[in-house]
Design a protein around this motif. Structure first.
Motif, PDB file in Angstrom:
ATOM      1  N   MET A  70      13.605   7.648 -71.907  1.00 16.39           N
ATOM      2  CA  MET A  70      12.624   7.034 -72.793  1.00 16.39           C
ATOM      3  C   MET A  70      13.281   6.696 -74.134  1.00 16.39           C
ATOM      4  N   CYS A  71      13.465   5.409 -74.379  1.00 13.27           N
ATOM      5  CA  CYS A  71      14.211   5.000 -75.578  1.00 13.27           C
ATOM      6  C   CYS A  71      13.498   3.874 -76.328  1.00 13.27           C
ATOM      7  N   GLY A  72      12.173   3.950 -76.391  1.00  8.08           N
ATOM      8  CA  GLY A  72      11.424   2.898 -77.072  1.00  8.08           C
ATOM      9  C   GLY A  72      10.937   3.254 -78.459  1.00  8.08           C
ATOM     10  N   GLY A  73      11.296   4.449 -78.949  1.00  8.63           N
ATOM     11  CA  GLY A  73      10.781   4.884 -80.245  1.00  8.63           C
ATOM     12  C   GLY A  73      11.624   4.400 -81.421  1.00  8.63           C
ATOM     13  N   ARG A  74      10.962   3.978 -82.475  1.00 10.35           N
ATOM     14  CA  ARG A  74      11.665   3.538 -83.684  1.00 10.35           C
ATOM     15  C   ARG A  74      12.187   4.724 -84.482  1.00 10.35           C
ATOM     16  N   GLY A  75      11.385   5.816 -84.528  1.00 10.35           N
ATOM     17  CA  GLY A  75      11.839   7.028 -85.204  1.00 10.35           C
ATOM     18  C   GLY A  75      11.754   6.954 -86.713  1.00 10.35           C
ATOM     19  N   THR A  76      10.550   6.712 -87.256  1.00 12.37           N
ATOM     20  CA  THR A  76      10.412   6.553 -88.705  1.00 12.37           C
ATOM     21  C   THR A  76      10.721   7.834 -89.475  1.00 12.37           C
ATOM     22  N   ARG A  77      10.467   8.992 -88.882  1.00 10.10           N
ATOM     23  CA  ARG A  77      10.722  10.252 -89.593  1.00 10.10           C
ATOM     24  C   ARG A  77      12.202  10.518 -89.768  1.00 10.10           C
ATOM     25  N   ARG A 115      19.816   7.579 -60.044  1.00 12.21           N
ATOM     26  CA  ARG A 115      19.678   6.320 -60.778  1.00 12.21           C
ATOM     27  C   ARG A 115      19.005   6.589 -62.114  1.00 12.21           C
ATOM     28  N   VAL A 116      19.395   5.826 -63.139  1.00 13.97           N
ATOM     29  CA  VAL A 116      18.831   5.973 -64.475  1.00 13.97           C
ATOM     30  C   VAL A 116      18.055   4.701 -64.826  1.00 13.97           C
ATOM     31  N   HIS A 117      16.813   4.875 -65.237  1.00 20.21           N
ATOM     32  CA  HIS A 117      15.982   3.764 -65.693  1.00 20.21           C
ATOM     33  C   HIS A 117      15.818   3.890 -67.201  1.00 20.21           C
ATOM     34  N   LEU A 118      16.255   2.896 -67.948  1.00 19.71           N
ATOM     35  CA  LEU A 118      16.143   2.891 -69.404  1.00 19.71           C
ATOM     36  C   LEU A 118      14.822   2.237 -69.775  1.00 19.71           C
ATOM     37  N   VAL A 119      13.902   3.009 -70.349  1.00 16.51           N
ATOM     38  CA  VAL A 119      12.566   2.515 -70.659  1.00 16.51           C
ATOM     39  C   VAL A 119      12.526   2.116 -72.133  1.00 16.51           C
ATOM     40  N   THR A 120      12.468   0.815 -72.381  1.00 12.36           N
ATOM     41  CA  THR A 120      12.507   0.284 -73.739  1.00 12.36           C
ATOM     42  C   THR A 120      11.126  -0.220 -74.154  1.00 12.36           C
ATOM     43  N   ALA A 121      10.987  -0.561 -75.432  1.00  7.70           N
ATOM     44  CA  ALA A 121       9.707  -1.026 -75.951  1.00  7.70           C
ATOM     45  C   ALA A 121       9.944  -1.993 -77.110  1.00  7.70           C
ATOM     46  N   PRO A 122       8.965  -2.850 -77.395  1.00  6.93           N
ATOM     47  CA  PRO A 122       9.133  -3.856 -78.455  1.00  6.93           C
ATOM     48  C   PRO A 122       9.377  -3.266 -79.840  1.00  6.93           C
ATOM     49  N   ILE A 164      13.678  -1.036 -67.899  1.00  8.65           N
ATOM     50  CA  ILE A 164      12.249  -1.266 -67.714  1.00  8.65           C
ATOM     51  C   ILE A 164      11.643  -1.538 -69.081  1.00  8.65           C
ATOM     52  N   ASP A 165      11.045  -2.696 -69.253  1.00  8.60           N
ATOM     53  CA  ASP A 165      10.422  -3.060 -70.525  1.00  8.60           C
ATOM     54  C   ASP A 165       8.976  -2.592 -70.526  1.00  8.60           C
ATOM     55  N   ALA A 166       8.676  -1.593 -71.357  1.00 10.14           N
ATOM     56  CA  ALA A 166       7.305  -1.105 -71.503  1.00 10.14           C
ATOM     57  C   ALA A 166       6.621  -1.839 -72.651  1.00 10.14           C
TER      58      ALA A 166
END
Length: 229
Positions: free
Chosen positions: A6-13, A46-53, A73-75
């Motif tokens: 899961m790699c869709g977070g911007r991480g503002t903190r 297998r590794v699925h990279l889950v991204t986000a806008p 995988i584009d979420a």
């Protein structure tokens, strides 16, 4: 086992100059460090990279660097749980599936295999394939000097989720369906139903205790990585 990274977070903190998954620890983006651990794990097929806008640079990096054993995988970027659910609905993903947050820069292949082996040894009753939530004692995070924003009480101990889980298939009257756990240290505890069979795995592995949510956490990761932990 399939792995959903899961790699869709911007991480503002984190207060970083870049998106959270691309923040460097040991001169490498955290995302790539976690990918390496998953690639080297014997139990991950297998590794699925889950991204986000919300993290477009991360999505671009994932697409440009994906190897033959990785799928992007584009979420929709509607939150960790919603994006995880969307990824689980992708026909390329099979369950049970390992889910991993991209903020674990000290993750290593042997730790991944230990979790998968523990899951494989679970008693399947009362559901065909239960789900597993991996936690560390909050005291371990305190000792390491890293943040623990979400905790839960269990067996007289205070635990913190690691961001690593296994999502199983829930057996119900309809024949089964995927019910993902929260899995995100920032998301709070999941709202579970009586049909949801969650098991806990408590580990004292420091490599699973360092979620980089703040710059102070990144500094701890740098130090422990230099020490080979």
């Amino acid at each position: 086992m399939n792995a959903l990274l899961m790699c869709g977070g911007r991480g503002t903190r984190l207060d970083s100059a870049t998106e959270k998954p691309l923040h460097e620890v040991g001169r490498r983006p955290m995302l790539d460090r976690v990918r390496t651990a998953l690639r080297r794990a014997e139990r991950v097929s297998r590794v699925h990279l889950v991204t986000a806008p919300g993290a477009p640079r991360t999505a671009r990096h994932a697409a440009e660097t994906a190897d033959p054993h990785e799928t992007v995988i584009d979420a929709a970027g509607e939150g960790y749980v919603a994006d995880l659910g969307r990824a689980l609905d992708d026909p390329r993903v099979s369950t049970p599936a390992l889910t991993v947050a991209a903020d674990l820069p000290l993750l290593a292949a042997d730790a991944v295999d230990d979790i998968c082996n523990h899951y494989a040894a679970l008693d399947p009753e009362p559901t065909a394939t239960p789900s597993l939530t991996v936690c560390v004692p909050t005291a371990l995070k305190d000792a390491l000097g890293v943040s623990a924003d979400t905790t839960r009480a269990h067996g007289g101990r205070e635990l913190a989720p690691t961001g690593v889980n296994v999502v199983g298939r829930v057996a119900d009257d309809e024949g089964g369906g995927d019910d993902p756990p929260s899995g995100d240290p920032d998301a709070g505890e999941s709202d579970t139903t009586p049909e949801y069979d969650e098991r806990l795995y408590v580990t004292h592995d420091a490599r699973l205790a360092v979620n980089v949510n703040r710059l102070a956490d990144a500094a701890v990761a740098e130090r422990l990585g230099a020490e080979g932990r």
